[in-house]
Design an enzyme around this catalytic site. Structure first.
Site, PDB file in Angstrom:
ATOM      1  N   SER A 142       0.818  -1.212   0.000  1.00 57.98           N
ATOM      2  CA  SER A 142       0.000   0.000   0.000  1.00 57.98           C
ATOM      3  C   SER A 142       0.852   1.262   0.000  1.00 57.98           C
ATOM      4  CB  SER A 142      -0.946   0.036   1.200  1.00 57.98           C
ATOM      5  OG  SER A 142      -1.581   1.288   1.336  1.00 57.98           O
ATOM      6  N   TYR A 155      -3.227   0.449  10.404  1.00 55.82           N
ATOM      7  CA  TYR A 155      -2.925   0.233   8.988  1.00 55.82           C
ATOM      8  C   TYR A 155      -1.650   0.973   8.597  1.00 55.82           C
ATOM      9  CZ  TYR A 155      -3.892  -0.383   3.979  1.00 55.82           C
ATOM     10  OH  TYR A 155      -3.819  -0.730   2.648  1.00 55.82           O
ATOM     11  N   LYS A 159       1.638  -1.202   7.522  1.00 58.54           N
ATOM     12  CA  LYS A 159       2.053  -1.123   6.122  1.00 58.54           C
ATOM     13  C   LYS A 159       3.460  -0.541   5.994  1.00 58.54           C
ATOM     14  CE  LYS A 159      -1.372  -3.077   4.017  1.00 58.54           C
ATOM     15  NZ  LYS A 159      -1.172  -4.349   3.271  1.00 58.54           N
TER      16      LYS A 159
END
Length: 267
Positions: A142, A155, A159
Site C-alpha cells: 500500500s 494500517y 504497512k
C-alpha cells in the site's frame, strides 16, 4: 520476471487486488495458479473460472495467513505438486478505520495479517527458492507504507513495517537470485475502500481524494509491468512517487498538507 509458464501463489486471492492479479496471471499464461484465501470456497470458485485460460491448472484453497502452520502447508503442498514456486504474492491485508483508541486485539490482527503473514510466507518459501537460485516475492504493501493512512493508525504502522520487511528481503537475498517487489497502490476500487467510504472513515475519504481510484485490473497491469522490469517499488499511482519525495525532502510541509487535507474532509 515473466509470468508465462510460472508457478504462482496468491494469498487474499478471492477478491479485490488478489482476484485481479489471478485473472491477469491466468491471461499471461501462468503454468499453475494456487489461489489462497480465508474463504476457500470463493477462491475455488474463482480458480474454476480461470483454469481454461491459465494454460495449466488453477487451484483455490483455504488458508488463514495468520497461521504460520497453514502457510507452511500451502507452500509445502504447492511444492509437492509442482516442484517449485516461481512467484509468491503475499497479498492479504486489512484496514481497521481505528486510531489510538483501537484495542490490543485490533492492533494484533492488523500486525498478524499485514506484516507477520509476509514473514511466515517468506520463511516458508525462501528455502526452496534459494536452493534453486531463483524466485520472486511480491508483497502488497500500500501507498500507506510509504506515506501514511489518515485515521487508521494500525494500517499506517503495519504497512510501513511491510515495506521495511520487503526492503530487508531485497537487500539480504538480492544477490542470491531472489527478487522482491513492494506493491504500493493508493485508491483501489475494492470492498476495502468502498466499505470504508460507506462507513464515513476519514482515511477512506483521504485515499479517494488523493488521486484516481483504480480498478484491480489496472493494478494487475502495473504489477505485470513492474515484475517484468523487476522494480522494487511498483507504484500504479505515479503521483505516489511525488508524494514520497515531498515527504522525504520537506517533511514539515508534507505533514501540514496532510493535516489540512484531513481537516477539509473530516465532516
Amino acid at each position: 520476471m515473466n509470468v508465462e509458464g510460472a508457478v504462482v501463489v496468491v494469498t487474499g486471492a478471492a477478491g479485490g487486488i488478489g482476484a485481479g492479479l489471478a485473472r491477469r496471471f491466468a491471461a499471461e499464461g501462468a503454468a499453475a495458479l494456487v489461489l489462497a484465501d480465508l474463504d476457500g470456497d470463493a477462491a475455488a470458485a474463482l480458480a474454476a473460472t480461470l483454469a481454461p485460460s491459465a494454460g495449466g491448472e488453477a487451484l483455490g484453497v483455504a488458508c488463514d495467513v495468520t497461521s504460520e502452520e497453514q502457510i507452511a502447508e500451502l507452500v509445502g503442498e504447492t511444492l509437492e505438486r509442482y516442484d517449485r514456486i516461481d512467484l509468491f504474492c503475499a497479498n492479504a491485508g486489512i484496514t481497521t478505520g481505528a486510531g489510538l483508541e483501537a484495542p490490543a486485539e485490533v492492533w494484533e490482527r492488523a500486525w498478524a495479517i499485514n506484516v507477520q503473514a509476509h514473514i511466515h510466507s517468506a520463511r516458508a518459501v525462501l528455502p526452496s527458492m534459494l536452493e534453486r537460485g531463483a524466485g520472486y516475492l511480491l508483497h502488497t504493501c500500500s501507498a500507506a507504507g510509504l506515506l501514511t493512512a489518515v485515521g487508521d493508525a494500525p494500517y499506517a504502522v503495519t504497512k510501513h513495517a511491510a515495506v521495511a520487511f520487503a526492503e530487508w528481503l531485497a537487500i539480504t537475498y538480492g544477490d542470491r537470485g531472489i527478487r522482491v517487489s513492494a506493491l504500493c497502490p493508493q485508491g483501489v476500487d475494492t470492498p476495502m475502500l468502498r466499505d470504508g467510504l460507506a462507513a464515513g472513515h476519514i482515511g477512506a475519504k483521504v485515499t479517494a481524494a488523493g488521486g484516481a481510484v483504480l480498478t484491480p485490473e489496472q493494478i494487475a497491469d502495473a504489477v505485470v509491468e513492474g515484475l517484468a522490469a523487476e522494480r522494487f517499488l511498483i507504484l500504479p499511482h505515479p503521483e505516489v512517487a511525488k508524494y514520497y519525495l515531498n515527504r522525504a525532502t520537506d517533511t514539515e510541509r508534507w505533514l501540514a498538507g496532510m493535516r489540512g487535507l484531513a481537516a477539509s474532509l473530516d465532516s
